[in-house]
Design a protein around this motif. Structure first.
Motif, short mmCIF file in Angstrom:
data_model
loop_
_atom_site.label_atom_id
_atom_site.label_comp_id
_atom_site.label_asym_id
_atom_site.label_seq_id
_atom_site.Cartn_x
_atom_site.Cartn_y
_atom_site.Cartn_z
N ALA A 161 -3.90 19.57 -15.19
CA ALA A 161 -3.53 20.23 -14.19
C ALA A 161 -4.23 20.42 -12.74
O ALA A 161 -3.95 20.12 -11.71
CB ALA A 161 -2.51 21.32 -14.50
N ASP A 162 -5.46 20.86 -13.11
CA ASP A 162 -6.38 20.83 -11.95
C ASP A 162 -6.84 19.89 -11.22
O ASP A 162 -6.87 19.80 -10.10
CB ASP A 162 -7.63 21.82 -12.68
N LEU A 163 -7.03 18.91 -12.15
CA LEU A 163 -7.64 17.71 -11.57
C LEU A 163 -6.47 16.91 -10.81
O LEU A 163 -6.62 16.47 -9.63
CB LEU A 163 -8.11 16.69 -12.57
N LEU A 164 -5.31 16.98 -11.44
CA LEU A 164 -4.03 16.34 -10.74
C LEU A 164 -3.92 16.89 -9.36
O LEU A 164 -3.62 16.11 -8.15
CB LEU A 164 -2.63 16.35 -11.48
N ALA A 165 -3.72 18.36 -9.16
CA ALA A 165 -3.56 18.91 -7.85
C ALA A 165 -4.79 18.57 -7.05
O ALA A 165 -4.41 18.45 -5.75
CB ALA A 165 -3.52 20.51 -8.31
N ALA A 166 -5.96 18.68 -7.62
CA ALA A 166 -7.22 18.40 -6.73
C ALA A 166 -7.25 16.96 -6.11
O ALA A 166 -7.65 16.80 -4.79
CB ALA A 166 -8.47 18.83 -7.37
N GLY A 202 -1.28 35.08 -26.03
CA GLY A 202 -0.15 35.73 -25.59
C GLY A 202 0.30 35.55 -24.07
O GLY A 202 1.48 34.96 -23.90
N SER A 203 -0.41 35.81 -23.21
CA SER A 203 -0.08 35.82 -22.00
C SER A 203 -0.71 34.47 -21.23
O SER A 203 -1.39 33.72 -21.81
CB SER A 203 -0.80 36.96 -20.98
N LEU A 204 0.06 34.10 -20.22
CA LEU A 204 -0.46 32.70 -19.41
C LEU A 204 -1.73 33.18 -18.71
O LEU A 204 -2.20 34.07 -18.17
CB LEU A 204 0.53 32.48 -18.35
N PRO A 205 -2.66 31.96 -19.13
CA PRO A 205 -4.13 32.31 -18.70
C PRO A 205 -4.05 32.15 -17.11
O PRO A 205 -3.30 31.70 -16.47
CB PRO A 205 -4.60 30.92 -19.27
N GLU A 206 -5.07 32.99 -16.57
CA GLU A 206 -5.24 33.06 -15.06
C GLU A 206 -5.31 31.70 -14.56
O GLU A 206 -4.71 31.60 -13.55
CB GLU A 206 -6.38 34.21 -14.53
N TRP A 207 -6.11 30.75 -15.17
CA TRP A 207 -6.23 29.41 -14.55
C TRP A 207 -5.31 28.64 -14.33
O TRP A 207 -4.97 27.69 -13.61
CB TRP A 207 -7.58 28.77 -15.20
N SER A 208 -3.98 29.04 -15.20
CA SER A 208 -2.83 28.24 -15.24
C SER A 208 -1.84 28.70 -14.25
O SER A 208 -1.00 28.15 -13.88
CB SER A 208 -2.23 28.08 -16.51
N ALA A 241 0.61 21.97 -20.37
CA ALA A 241 -0.04 22.24 -19.29
C ALA A 241 -0.93 23.64 -19.19
O ALA A 241 -1.85 23.34 -18.13
CB ALA A 241 0.88 22.44 -17.84
N ALA A 242 -0.85 24.62 -19.90
CA ALA A 242 -1.54 25.68 -19.91
C ALA A 242 -2.55 25.61 -21.03
O ALA A 242 -3.62 26.63 -21.40
CB ALA A 242 -0.66 26.90 -20.03
N GLY A 243 -2.76 24.58 -21.88
CA GLY A 243 -3.66 24.33 -22.95
C GLY A 243 -4.76 24.18 -22.62
O GLY A 243 -5.28 23.82 -21.33
N PHE A 244 -5.75 23.92 -23.36
CA PHE A 244 -7.12 23.47 -23.29
C PHE A 244 -7.58 22.46 -22.50
O PHE A 244 -8.21 22.36 -21.40
CB PHE A 244 -7.80 23.36 -24.70
N ILE A 245 -6.87 21.39 -22.80
CA ILE A 245 -7.00 20.14 -22.15
C ILE A 245 -6.03 19.94 -21.03
O ILE A 245 -6.35 19.57 -19.80
CB ILE A 245 -6.93 19.00 -23.09
N GLY A 246 -4.74 20.42 -21.20
CA GLY A 246 -3.80 20.33 -20.32
C GLY A 246 -4.02 21.28 -18.83
O GLY A 246 -3.75 20.46 -17.88
N SER A 247 -4.51 22.20 -19.25
CA SER A 247 -5.17 23.07 -17.96
C SER A 247 -6.06 22.24 -17.06
O SER A 247 -5.91 22.25 -15.66
CB SER A 247 -5.48 24.35 -18.29
N GLN A 248 -6.81 21.56 -17.69
CA GLN A 248 -7.91 20.78 -16.92
C GLN A 248 -7.35 19.59 -16.27
O GLN A 248 -7.65 19.33 -15.08
CB GLN A 248 -9.03 20.47 -17.82
N LEU A 305 -13.71 31.06 -22.46
CA LEU A 305 -12.98 30.58 -23.67
C LEU A 305 -11.73 31.31 -23.65
O LEU A 305 -11.43 32.29 -22.89
CB LEU A 305 -13.47 30.80 -24.99
N ARG A 306 -10.61 30.84 -24.20
CA ARG A 306 -9.37 31.53 -24.01
C ARG A 306 -9.13 32.54 -25.05
O ARG A 306 -9.99 32.78 -25.97
CB ARG A 306 -8.38 30.40 -24.60
N SER A 307 -8.33 33.60 -24.85
CA SER A 307 -8.35 34.84 -25.70
C SER A 307 -7.96 34.65 -27.09
O SER A 307 -7.40 33.45 -27.44
CB SER A 307 -7.30 35.77 -25.08
N PRO A 308 -8.30 35.47 -27.93
CA PRO A 308 -8.27 35.31 -29.27
C PRO A 308 -6.51 34.74 -29.53
O PRO A 308 -5.77 35.59 -29.21
CB PRO A 308 -8.57 36.40 -29.94
N ALA A 309 -6.50 34.04 -30.31
CA ALA A 309 -5.17 33.41 -30.69
C ALA A 309 -4.82 33.89 -32.19
O ALA A 309 -5.49 34.59 -33.01
CB ALA A 309 -5.07 32.01 -30.61
#
Length: 356
Positions: free
Chosen positions: A17-22, A40-46, A8-15, A345-349
């Motif tokens: 999650a946002d759409l389901l909630a909306a 490393g840390s949880l993205p802000e949008w998640s 759910a915090a991934g590239f597609i999953g986070s989008q 984009l997401r922080s360097p992995a």
């Protein structure tokens, strides 16, 4: 609808999650924050979705999260070409064992609706036609031809050049990489689960997804992210082969919407695969050129060569998604790539796989 959303915090999953909630649904979010995709840390949008940080292979955790759930949207996976065959245990562990553990937990919980993130990589090469022999599976590309710059596959019967066509969901499946093999295995496990339980599975075969929140600076990222990272550093994007290999680049917001449509559609009988694409094919060179222009960077460098698992042309037939799910893409290639030039984009992995 209460939906367990893995990855759910991934590239597609986070989008998603946002759409389901909306749309008024309740996403129950789970993510392992694999270092191959996360900085490393949880993205802000998640953070707004209060996700559980945990492993989809943790059966006890799944039993708790599946309480009261109506459907599962399974996005969690290791993705991309990876590094070399030493990645195989990680792909098998996260993608295949993870899916098996999830399906077993769904059975215990009595959950019968699944939307599975699959991929166009299960096809291997796309569909081709020969003027003399009709639809054929192309002959393997020979190393000598690739070295000589002859990249297009030929007819196995007569050796003539082939014409690429739209690949439908009933095309033969021939995974060419460890990742591709793991995605096809996920489909097989889900199909077996559906037969045994009477469940329904939409297996969404994503084509080349790009857009905001992509991971960057990692060999597990998609080609759009690799091109953008090069341009951001002032370097020309490097395009393999001759840049004329055809793909379908689909925006991540369209992919999220396809998931929402699948979750809210009547569940199918068994497993039904569906191409999720833009319906607007372009070459890899087109993508590199358009992104370079949008970012004001150097023109692409055509490098030749090809990786062992690469395929030449994979362009999707969008008919089934339209007819069964009411899905058609909304973001055009021109608009999507222009926006991608400045998308977050997401922080360097991590640059190498880490133990799970």
């Amino acid at each position: 609808m209460r939906v367990l959303l893995t990855g759910a915090a991934g590239f597609i999953g986070s989008q998603i999650a946002d759409l389901l909630a909306a749309e008024g649904h309740e996403p129950v979010c789970l993510d392992a924050l694999l270092p191959q995709a996360h900085g490393g840390s949880l993205p802000e949008w998640s953070r707004r979705h209060d996700p559980t940080v945990g492993d989809v292979r943790d059966a006890g955790l799944l039993d708790r999260l599946l309480s009261g759930v109506d459907a599962v949207c399974h996005q969690a996976a290791m993705v991309g070409h990876g590094l070399d065959p030493s990645d195989a245990p990680d792909y098998a562990g996260h993608n295949d064992l993870g899916t098996a553990v999830l399906l077993a937990a769904m059975h215990r919980a009595g959950v019968r609706r699944l939307v599975l993130a699959s991929s166009m990589v299960v096809y291997g090469e796309g569909r081709y036609t020969c003027a003399r022999h009709g639809v054929v599976r192309p002959a393997p590309r020979r190393a000598a031809d690739l070295a000589a710059g002859r990249y297009d596959p030929t007819c196995p019967g007569c050796g003539d050049p082939l014409t690429p066509a739209l690949v439908p969901e009933d095309a033969p499946l021939e995974p060419r990489s460890t990742y591709a093999a793991s995605k096809l295995a996920q489909e097989h496990y889900a199909a077996a689960w559906a037969r045994q339980t009477g469940g329904g599975v939409w297996a969404l075969r994503y084509h080349n997804v790009y857009g905001p929140r992509m991971p960057r600076d990692t060999p597990y990222a998609g080609v759009a992210s690799l091109f953008r990272s090069a341009l951001a550093a002032g370097r020309a994007p490097v395009v393999l082969e001759d840049g004329r290999q055809r793909r379908d680049f689909v925006h991540v917001t369209d992919v999220a919407r396809a998931n929402l449509l699948a979750l809210t559609a009547p569940p199918p009988d068994g497993l039904v695969p569906v191409n999720v694409c833009s319906g607007e094919p372009h070459t890899v060179g087109d993508l590199a050129t358009a992104l370079a222009e949008a970012m004001g960077g150097p023109s692409p460098e055509i490098a030749g060569g090809a990786r062992a698992a690469d395929v030449r042309h994979v362009v999707a037939d969008p008919t089934r998604a339209r007819d069964l799910l009411g899905y058609t893409a909304r973001v055009t290639f021109t608009d999507g790539v222009k926006a991608f030039a400045t998308d977050p984009l997401r922080s360097p992995a991590a640059l190498s796989p880490q133990p799970a």
